[in-house]
Structure formats: structure tokens, C-alpha cells
Enzyme design. Structure first.
Site, short mmCIF file in Angstrom:
data_model
loop_
_atom_site.label_atom_id
_atom_site.label_comp_id
_atom_site.label_asym_id
_atom_site.label_seq_id
_atom_site.Cartn_x
_atom_site.Cartn_y
_atom_site.Cartn_z
CB CYS A 80 47.54 41.81 51.82
SG CYS A 80 48.77 41.07 52.79
CD GLU B 71 47.00 45.81 57.01
OE1 GLU B 71 48.13 46.25 56.68
OE2 GLU B 71 46.15 45.65 56.13
CB CYS C 36 51.11 45.06 55.33
SG CYS C 36 50.87 44.11 53.77
CB CYS D 58 47.73 41.64 56.71
SG CYS D 58 49.15 42.46 56.38
CG ASN E 288 52.69 50.92 53.28
OD1 ASN E 288 52.40 52.21 54.16
ND2 ASN E 288 52.73 50.81 52.22
CB ILE E 289 58.07 49.66 56.64
CG1 ILE E 289 57.46 50.40 57.60
CG2 ILE E 289 59.74 49.98 56.43
CD1 ILE E 289 58.11 49.92 59.07
CD GLU E 290 55.98 50.52 49.10
OE1 GLU E 290 56.86 51.07 48.45
OE2 GLU E 290 54.83 50.38 48.95
#
Ligand code: THU
Length: 134
Positions: free
Chosen positions: A91, A56, A54, A94, A43-45
Site C-alpha cells: 500500500c 511490511e 501492514c 508502506c 498484518n495485525i488488525e
């Protein structure tokens, strides 16, 4: 027989790269193609929150952008930054992205390397809306 334990270990490796300074929730994914290649993702916020990607989707977008579209299975692992990763269901967004490229029997591997749970996409996303409905 697919080696889901090693796929999960690759998801755990990918989780170490998680960029999650806001939620401190780290997720890793490892996507197995039908040809036997593995694409990983984390995940890359983002400071603006909604651009967050996310794990995935990172893995799927990496694979599709490299010309891969035939997928067999994905392992996912998640948890708070200071804890060992474990069961982390994908989620809804995804699940929908997975369904764009994967058949109903695509396998989603959750848990950790000691306790793997394997689900079919059709179990996690029943009555899905897909290109077949258009
Ligand atoms: N996250 C994922 O990477 N995959 C999921 O399926 C659930 C949520 C990430 C998004 C966000 O960076 C953090 O976990 C907390 O929601």
C-alpha cells in the site's frame, strides 16, 4: 545473487501468523538486511480499524527497533485467508515507510515462490518525498 525464492518462502511462513479477523486478508513480509539477516512480519488488525499495521511495516519496525537500518530487499505475499497467497503490491503508506530507510534500488519481490516479480522501489514509488527533500 540474492535467493529471492527462499525470501518469499519466509514471507509465506510469516503470513500464517496474520491477525486479520476483520478483512480476512492475510499478508506476510520478509525483509532482508544488507548483513544477511531476515526480519518477518504479518498484518495485525484492530477492532478500531485504523490502528491496523501492514505486514511490511511490521517487518520494518521490528528490524529498525533492533538497530537494523540497511536493507537489501523485501518479499511480500498476500491473499484471502482461505486462498494461497500471491501477488500483493504494498500500500501507499508502506511504500512511504520503505522509502524512509531504503534506497531507490531496494528490491521488492512480489508473487509467489513459483512466479516471482522483482521491482525496484523507484518503480513502485516514483517522485517520492524523502528526507533529501527537506
Ligand atoms: N495489508 C498489508 O498488510 N499490506 C499491504 O500492503 C496491503 C494491505 C493488510 C492491511 C489489512 O489488514 C488487510 O491487508 C486488508 O487491507
Amino acid at each position: 545473487m540474492t535467493d529471492y525464492k527462499s525470501l518469499m518462502l519466509q514471507a509465506q511462513e510469516a503470513r500464517k501468523k496474520s491477525y486479520s479477523p476483520y478483512s480476512h486478508f492475510c499478508v506476510g513480509a520478509a525483509l532482508l538486511t544488507k548483513s544477511g539477516k531476515i526480519y518477518t512480519g504479518c498484518n495485525i488488525e484492530n477492532a478500531a480499524y485504523t490502528p491496523t499495521n501492514c505486514a511490511e511495516r511490521t517487518a520494518i519496525f521490528k528490524a529498525v527497533s533492533e538497530g537494523e537500518r540497511d536493507f537489501e530487499a523485501m518479499a511480500i505475499v498476500g491473499g484471502r485467508a482461505n486462498e494461497k497467497g500471491g501477488f500483493c503490491a504494498p500500500c501507499g503508506v508502506c511504500r512511504q515507510v520503505i522509502s524512509e530507510f531504503c534506497e531507490k534500488d531496494f528490491e521488492i519481490v512480489l508473487g509467489d515462490e513459483e512466479d516471482l516479480k522483482v521491482y525496484k522501489l523507484s518503480e513502485l514509488l516514483p517522485f517520492s518525498f524523502s528526507k533529501n527533500d527537506l
